[in-house]
Design an enzyme around this catalytic site. Structure first.
Site, PDB file in Angstrom:
ATOM      1  N   ASP A  44       0.663  -1.004  -0.040  1.00 46.58           N
ATOM      2  CA  ASP A  44       0.035   0.111  -0.043  1.00 46.58           C
ATOM      3  C   ASP A  44       0.796   1.204  -0.069  1.00 46.58           C
ATOM      4  OD1 ASP A  44      -1.990  -2.108   0.232  1.00 46.58           O
ATOM      5  OD2 ASP A  44      -2.823  -0.901   2.158  1.00 46.58           O
ATOM      6  N   HIS A 185       3.799  -1.997   3.350  1.00 44.46           N
ATOM      7  CA  HIS A 185       3.631  -0.897   2.539  1.00 44.46           C
ATOM      8  C   HIS A 185       5.058  -0.638   2.212  1.00 44.46           C
ATOM      9  CE1 HIS A 185       0.881  -0.468   6.020  1.00 44.46           C
ATOM     10  NE2 HIS A 185       0.164   0.491   5.135  1.00 44.46           N
TER      11      HIS A 185
HETATM   12 ZN    ZN Z   1      -2.635   3.342   3.257  1.00 47.27          ZN
END
Ligand code: ZN
Length: 447
Positions: A44, A185
Site C-alpha cells: 500500500d 507498505h
Molecule cells: Zn494506506
C-alpha cells in the site's frame, strides 16, 4: 433463415467457452495444483522510491504481488506503474490522497476514486480496479462507490509502526497461512526488505505468491463490486493457475508471424533498426523505453562514431548499452534532459513522446522544411499535451507521421515496441518513396 434468440444465445455461450478454452493453453488439471498453498502479498501507499528495488526482488523470486496505489503519487512514478503491470503484478486503487473514506461526502468520495482510476488506467489501460480503502475503513456508501471489490487483509505486521525489517519478516512468517492476504507498505525500506525476506522463507515452505485477483480466482471466488474480501483459504476449491491470456513479457515468440505489426517488425529487424530484447524475443507488446528509442534513431543514422566520453546526462553511465546512441543524440539536439539534467533512459515513452522525438529527428535531417498537406486534427486531438502539439503537427504536415486507422493518435497511451516498429517502418518507407518519387506507402496506417 431466422435464428431463434435462444439458440443464438447458446451459440454465443459456446463460442465464449471455446474462446476461453483456446486462450488458456497448457492448463494442467493435476493434483499438484489442487494441493498448492497460496498467499497474496499486497503493498500500500506507493509507488515510492523503494518500489523499484521491491520489483527487482519480486522478479528474482518469481513472486507476484498486488499494489494498492495512492493516486496522487502516480504521476512521479509512471515508469514504475508500467513495470508493475508488465511484470505480472496487479495494480489497484488506494484512493487519491489517502483520506478516511467514511468521512467524505459522495462528491469527494467519487473524486478520490475516479481520479485514481483515471491515473492508473492511463498507464495500464485496465478495466475494473480493486480498492483498498485507507485504514481499512468503509461503510455502505464506500461500498456503493467502490467500483470494484474491496480488499482488506488477514495478516498485518504493522510495518509502518515498527520500521524494522526483522520484525516485519518475523510477523509475516509466523502468521501467514494458506489463502492469507498480507498487508505491507512499500514506502518504507525496512518493509521492502522484511517482505522480501518473508517471501524467501515462505517460498521455502512451499507457498506460491500470487496476485489478489489470482488468489480469488483459484479459490473459485468471482469478486463482486462493493463486496469485501480479506482472505481466500482453500475450502475445497483450488483451481490450477491461469496462464496469462496475454502479456507482452511472455509473448509466444513462435507466433510472431501472427502479430499485426509483423511486416514492420521484420523490416526493422532486417534493416538493423531494432533488435530483439534477447536473441529469441522481440517482445512486441512490451513498452518502449527512452534508451531504446534513442538507439533506434542512432541505428537509423548508421551508428555514427561518437566523440564524447563523458556521461551524456546526470543519470546515464558512459558504459551503458545506450551510451553511444545517447551521446550522439545529445550532440544532435534529439535527446534532452529534464530540469535536473536527467535523461531517464529506463522510463517508458508514451506515444506523443515517440512522435515528438521522431519530429526532432526528422527536423535535424531537414525533412520538415516543407508542409505537404494541411494538418488534419485527430479525433483525440485534445489529449495531446501542449509541449507535444507543435512538433507533432509539423511531423504530420510534412507527411512523416502514421496515425491509427480510426483517426486517433492515442497520445497518452504507452508506445509498444510493435507500434514503434510500425511508425518507424512508415517513416523510412516514406523517406525512400520520396527519393523514388512514387506514392507507395501513402495510405499506411496501423492499429
Ligand atoms: Zn494506506
Amino acid at each position: 433463415m431466422k435464428i431463434p434468440g435462444k439458440i443464438k444465445k447458446a451459440a454465443a455461450w459456446m463460442l465464449c467457452l471455446f474462446l476461453a478454452a483456446s486462450l488458456l493453453p497448457g492448463q494442467a488439471f493435476g493434483q499438484e495444483a489442487s494441493e498448492e498453498k497460496l498467499l497474496a502479498i499486497t503493498f500500500d501507499d506507493g509507488p515510492g522510491p523503494y518500489t523499484a528495488k521491491l520489483l527487482d526482488g519480486l522478479k528474482d523470486r518469481g513472486a507476484k504481488a498486488t499494489f494498492f496505489l495512492v493516486g496522487n503519487r502516480v504521476a512521479g512514478y509512471q515508469d514504475i506503474v508500467a513495470r508493475e503491470i508488465n511484470e505480472g503484478h496487479q495494480v489497484a486503487s488506494h484512493s487519491w490522497s489517502h483520506p478516511k473514506l467514511t468521512s467524505l461526502g459522495g462528491t469527494r468520495l467519487a473524486a478520490e476514486l475516479n481520479q485514481t482510476a483515471d491515473a492508473i488506467r492511463s498507464i495500464t489501460g485496465q478495466g475494473m480496479l480493486y480498492l483498498r480503502p485507507p485504514y481499512g475503513s468503509y461503510n455502505e456508501t464506500v461500498k456503493a462507490y467502490a467500483g470494484g471489490p474491496l480488499i482488506l487483509w488477514s495478516v498485518d505486521p504493522q510495518d509502518w509502526k515498527y520500521r524494522n525489517a526483522a520484525t516485519v519478516k518475523e510477523h509475516i512468517v509466523s502468521h501467514a497461512g494458506d489463502g492469507d492476504i498480507i498487508l505491507v507498505h512499500d514506502i518504507h525500506p525496512t518493509s521492502v526488505e522484511g517482505a522480501l525476506a518473508a517471501i524467501d522463507e515462505l517460498q521455502a515452505r512451499g507457498y506460491r505468491f500470487v496476485t489478489v485477483e489470482e488468489l480469488l480466482y483459484r479459490r473459485g471466488i468471482t469478486p463482486q463490486m462493493g463486496q469485501v474480501y480479506s482472505s481466500a483459504p482453500n475450502r475445497g476449491i483450488n483451481l490450477p493457475a491461469r496462464e496469462p491470456v496475454y502479456d507482452g513479457e511472455d509473448f509466444d515468440e513462435t507466433k510472431l508471424e501472427t502479430h499485426w505489426a509483423y511486416p514492420s517488425i521484420e523490416f526493422v529487424k532486417r534493416e538493423g533498426i531494432m533488435s530483439g530484447v534477447s536473441e529469441n524475443a522481440f517482445a512486441p507488446d512490451k513498452y518502449l523505453s527512452r534508451g531504446m528509442l534513442i538507439t533506434i534513431f542512432y541505428n537509423l543514422s548508421g551508428k555514427p562514431a561518437g566523440t564524447a566520453s563523458e556521461p551524456a546526462f546526470a543519470d546515464t553511465a558512459p558504459d551503458a548499452w545506450y551510451a553511444p546512441a545517447l551521446a550522439w543524440a545529445k550532440e544532435k539536439g534529439i535527446a534532452w534532459g529534464d530540469e535536473n539534467g536527467n535523461f531517464k533512459p529506463e522510463e517508458f515513452v508514451d506515444r506523443q513522446t515517440l512522435y515528438v522525438f521522431l519530429s526532432r529527428y526528422a527536423q535535424t535531417l531537414g525533412m520538415l522544411e516543407k508542409s505537404r498537406s494541411a494538418y488534419k486534427a485527430f479525433t483525440d486531438e485534445d489529449q495531446i499535451s501542449d509541449w507535444a502539439r507543435e512538433p507533432i503537427h509539423r511531423l504530420f504536415e510534412s507527411g512523416f507521421g502514421a496515425a491509427r486507422a480510426d483517426g486517433s493518435l492515442g497520445p497518452q497511451d504507452m508506445a509498444t515496441r510493435a507500434m514503434t516498429a510500425a511508425v518507424i517502418h512508415h517513416f523510412v518507407l516514406n523517406e525512400a518513396v520520396r527519393e523514388e518519387g512514387d506514392s507507395r506507402g501513402k495510405d499506411f496506417s496501423y492499429s
